[in-house]
Design a protein around this motif. Structure first.
Motif, short mmCIF file in Angstrom:
data_model
loop_
_atom_site.label_atom_id
_atom_site.label_comp_id
_atom_site.label_asym_id
_atom_site.label_seq_id
_atom_site.Cartn_x
_atom_site.Cartn_y
_atom_site.Cartn_z
N GLY A 338 5.97 11.97 0.88
CA GLY A 338 6.78 11.23 1.82
C GLY A 338 7.26 9.90 1.29
O GLY A 338 6.98 9.50 0.16
N SER A 339 7.98 9.19 2.16
CA SER A 339 8.55 7.88 1.82
C SER A 339 7.68 6.78 2.39
O SER A 339 7.01 6.95 3.41
CB SER A 339 9.98 7.77 2.37
OG SER A 339 10.80 8.81 1.87
N VAL A 340 7.73 5.63 1.72
CA VAL A 340 6.95 4.47 2.14
C VAL A 340 7.91 3.31 2.40
O VAL A 340 8.85 3.08 1.65
CB VAL A 340 5.92 4.06 1.05
CG1 VAL A 340 5.14 2.83 1.48
CG2 VAL A 340 4.97 5.22 0.79
N SER A 341 7.69 2.60 3.49
CA SER A 341 8.57 1.50 3.86
C SER A 341 8.42 0.33 2.89
O SER A 341 7.30 -0.03 2.49
CB SER A 341 8.24 1.02 5.28
OG SER A 341 8.99 -0.13 5.61
N THR A 342 9.56 -0.23 2.48
CA THR A 342 9.57 -1.41 1.61
C THR A 342 9.77 -2.71 2.40
O THR A 342 9.70 -3.78 1.82
CB THR A 342 10.68 -1.27 0.57
OG1 THR A 342 11.95 -1.11 1.23
CG2 THR A 342 10.44 -0.06 -0.32
N LYS A 343 10.02 -2.59 3.70
CA LYS A 343 10.25 -3.77 4.53
C LYS A 343 8.95 -4.32 5.13
O LYS A 343 8.94 -5.41 5.67
CB LYS A 343 11.23 -3.45 5.66
CG LYS A 343 12.61 -3.03 5.17
CD LYS A 343 13.52 -2.74 6.35
CE LYS A 343 14.90 -2.31 5.89
NZ LYS A 343 15.79 -2.00 7.03
N HIS A 344 7.89 -3.53 5.07
CA HIS A 344 6.63 -3.94 5.69
C HIS A 344 5.56 -4.14 4.62
O HIS A 344 5.68 -3.64 3.50
CB HIS A 344 6.16 -2.89 6.70
CG HIS A 344 7.14 -2.63 7.80
ND1 HIS A 344 8.20 -1.76 7.66
CD2 HIS A 344 7.22 -3.11 9.07
CE1 HIS A 344 8.89 -1.72 8.79
NE2 HIS A 344 8.30 -2.54 9.66
N VAL A 345 4.52 -4.85 5.00
CA VAL A 345 3.40 -5.14 4.11
C VAL A 345 2.12 -4.72 4.82
O VAL A 345 1.89 -5.10 5.98
CB VAL A 345 3.34 -6.63 3.73
CG1 VAL A 345 2.10 -6.92 2.88
CG2 VAL A 345 4.61 -7.04 2.98
N LEU A 346 1.31 -3.95 4.12
CA LEU A 346 0.05 -3.48 4.70
C LEU A 346 -1.00 -4.58 4.63
O LEU A 346 -1.11 -5.28 3.63
CB LEU A 346 -0.43 -2.23 3.95
CG LEU A 346 -1.42 -1.33 4.67
CD1 LEU A 346 -0.82 -0.76 5.95
CD2 LEU A 346 -1.87 -0.21 3.74
N ALA A 347 -1.78 -4.71 5.70
CA ALA A 347 -2.79 -5.78 5.74
C ALA A 347 -3.95 -5.35 6.63
O ALA A 347 -3.78 -4.59 7.60
CB ALA A 347 -2.18 -7.08 6.25
N ASP A 348 -5.14 -5.86 6.29
CA ASP A 348 -6.32 -5.74 7.14
C ASP A 348 -6.40 -6.99 8.00
O ASP A 348 -6.41 -8.12 7.48
CB ASP A 348 -7.59 -5.59 6.30
CG ASP A 348 -7.69 -4.22 5.65
OD1 ASP A 348 -7.26 -3.24 6.30
OD2 ASP A 348 -8.17 -4.13 4.51
N VAL A 349 -6.46 -6.80 9.30
CA VAL A 349 -6.38 -7.93 10.24
C VAL A 349 -7.58 -7.88 11.18
O VAL A 349 -7.99 -6.79 11.63
CB VAL A 349 -5.06 -7.87 11.05
CG1 VAL A 349 -4.98 -9.05 12.01
CG2 VAL A 349 -3.86 -7.87 10.11
N TRP A 350 -8.14 -9.04 11.45
CA TRP A 350 -9.19 -9.19 12.45
C TRP A 350 -8.62 -9.94 13.64
O TRP A 350 -8.05 -11.04 13.48
CB TRP A 350 -10.39 -9.94 11.87
CG TRP A 350 -11.23 -9.09 10.97
CD1 TRP A 350 -12.38 -8.44 11.28
CD2 TRP A 350 -10.96 -8.79 9.59
NE1 TRP A 350 -12.86 -7.75 10.20
CE2 TRP A 350 -12.02 -7.95 9.14
CE3 TRP A 350 -9.96 -9.15 8.69
CZ2 TRP A 350 -12.08 -7.47 7.85
CZ3 TRP A 350 -10.02 -8.67 7.40
CH2 TRP A 350 -11.07 -7.83 6.98
N VAL A 351 -8.72 -9.33 14.82
CA VAL A 351 -8.11 -9.90 16.02
C VAL A 351 -9.13 -9.93 17.14
O VAL A 351 -10.19 -9.28 17.07
CB VAL A 351 -6.89 -9.07 16.46
CG1 VAL A 351 -5.80 -9.08 15.41
CG2 VAL A 351 -7.29 -7.64 16.80
#
Length: 505
Positions: A338-351
């Motif tokens: 598949g395709s991967v978005s280049t406009k977004h950035v993957l991150a681990d977030v604590w909320v």
């Protein structure tokens, strides 16, 4: 003309053409094939014979259109080319003469009289060309057109397009409305009526409805069915009068909806994963996996072949405060399929919930790493403590489900963003039949989506708001540049002959 002899003495400039006497009255005239003066020729020949000197024009006062024979009604202003063309077509004898000039003679606008001055030529008596000027007077009579007759009889439409979407909010309907206005797809619409779950478009002819349905299919993922209702019929002439209905159903998926795809369908899109977010609606449904950044496009044909619904919408989202953000290296989310978005950035977030800051922090992986910073507010869905009604979600093991799915960043309070918004949108003039309060919230969310998504603005005409053009905007809040805005216009077009009615709000 005979030439002068050498012994004839005549000063230069005083030489004149030789004349002859009219064979009837003896008046000196220039030679012509008939050897007669103009007055005597007119006593023998009338080139205006067969051309009526009076006529009647039929005018509909409701829609302000003139009847152009045999059955077409045309919008024409006084002393316009269109009205002159209608007048000339009423004069049958003009085909036997040559029309040199035509124009209106001024009359009182309320006199119900139109005078047309004509100049014609015709060949008479041995090739002599005679020119004559005369005036034709037209009387304007009032007559209601067929469209207005049907309107007054509450039978004004022959075809209706019923656009429906079974969704809890109206973002897709607002996007569709702007696409209709931009492309003027509501031409020839007789009436527009808003319904609780969609909009009805009424037309005078079924072919107009078909063109509109084809436009809808080119803008949003939808399907339609057609039905007919017999209104009347004439057994002698075998004429049947039907009313046609086009029922259009738009896919019940809107922007920012959280979806749990069927396992088989998710595998068909490069193993994108079952828990995805709808990032945009166009001719296809654009999906993104917030855990891997994989993207997919579900076409209208694919969706209706394997339909799915949302497990959460914006109305179920809660506010979360971002406590910590750690960007995930590219090597950790590379996908083999598949395709991967280049406009977004993957991150681990604590909320943590904004309503309960003392609660434990929750970890989640999100595609909003390019936007979120510690201290920001984000909207998300509490999947761990929710009871989503989905068979596909029930098949996913609990340990593989994320506790929270973050969908979008909350940049500022809605009232603050409304006050600094320098633009506005056009709206369709229609009969409202919905709750104004719920519509206002959904409309505000749609305007925020336009500010945050440049691709969504491609099918939308955005107008400058002169009341707020000098308002100082917050640089941290998404804004639409002045280059993307159009000058403020007042659109009040005739619903019977123009591009339909619209208004700027």
């Amino acid at each position: 003309m005979e030439s002068l002899d050498d012994h004839d003495i005549c000063p230069i400039g005083l030489q004149s053409q030789a004349t002859i006497l009219c064979c009837e009255c003896g008046t000196p005239i220039s030679p012509n094939p008939a050897n007669m003066c103009v007055v005597c020729i007119r006593t023998h020949v009338d080139i205006t014979e067969g051309i009526p000197k009076q006529g009647t024009l039929f005018f509909c006062r409701n829609c302000e259109r003139y009847l152009q024979p045999p059955s077409q009604w045309v919008t024409a202003a006084l002393e316009s080319r269109e009205l002159l063309s209608i007048c000339l077509k009423k004069l049958k004898g003009l085909t036997k003469v040559r029309l040199v000039d035509a124009g209106f003679v001024w009359t009182e606008p309320h006199s119900k009289r139109l005078k047309v001055k004509l100049t014609i030529q015709k060949e008479v008596m041995n090739g002599t060309v005679l020119q004559q000027v005369f005036v034709v007077e037209f009387v304007v009579q009032n007559q209601m057109c067929e469209d207005c007759h049907r309107t007054e009889a509450k039978d004004f439409w022959k075809s209706v397009v019923q656009v429906r979407q079974k969704a809890t909010h109206k973002k897709t309907m607002y996007y569709l409305e702007q696409a209709i206005l931009k492309h003027k797809a509501h031409a020839n619409t007789l009436n527009i009526k808003e319904m609780p779950d969609g909009i009805d478009f009424y037309y005078g002819q079924p072919q107009d409805s078909r063109r509109f349905v084809e436009f809808l299919q080119a803008v949003v993922p939808c399907k339609y069915v057609t039905s007919k209702k017999l209104v009347s019929h004439d057994i002698r002439s075998n004429i049947f009068n039907y009313k046609t209905s086009f029922s259009v159903e738009i896919a019940p998926i809107c922007k920012d909806d959280i979806i749990c795809l069927p396992a088989k369908l998710a595998a068909g899109f490069g193993n994108i994963g079952q828990l995805v977010i709808c990032s945009r609606i166009s001719t296809a449904i654009h999906l993104i996996n917030p855990s891997t950044l994989q993207i997919a496009e579900v076409s209208s044909l694919q969706y209706w072949k394997s339909p799915f619904t949302s497990i959460a919408t914006t109305k179920q989202f809660r506010e979360y405060i971002v406590m910590q953000v750690d960007h995930v290296p590219d090597s950790r989310h590379n996908s083999s399929f598949g395709s991967v978005s280049t406009k977004h950035v993957l991150a681990d977030v604590w909320v943590c919930l904004s309503s309960d800051m003392s609660a434990d922090q929750i970890h989640c992986r999100t595609h909003l790493g390019h936007l979120l910073q510690p201290g920001d507010t984000a909207l998300g869905f509490d999947l761990g403590n929710s009871n989503a009604n989905s068979f596909d979600l029930d098949k996913i093991p609990v340990e593989k489900r994320p506790d929270v799915i973050l969908v979008k960043k909350l940049f500022a309070e809605k009232g603050y963003r409304n006050r600094q918004r320098k633009w506005k949108l056009a709206r369709l003039e229609r009969e409202a039949a919905m709750s104004a309060n719920s519509n206002e919230v959904d409309y505000t969310d749609f305007m925020e989506d336009l500010e945050e998504d440049e691709a969504l603005r491609q099918n939308v005409n955005i107008f400058k708001d002169p009341r707020k053009i000098d308002v100082e905007a917050d640089p941290d809040t998404p804004q639409i540049s002045l280059e993307e805005m159009l000058d403020d216009l007042s659109l009040n077009e005739d619903a019977t002959g123009g591009a339909g009615a619209a208004m700027i709000e």
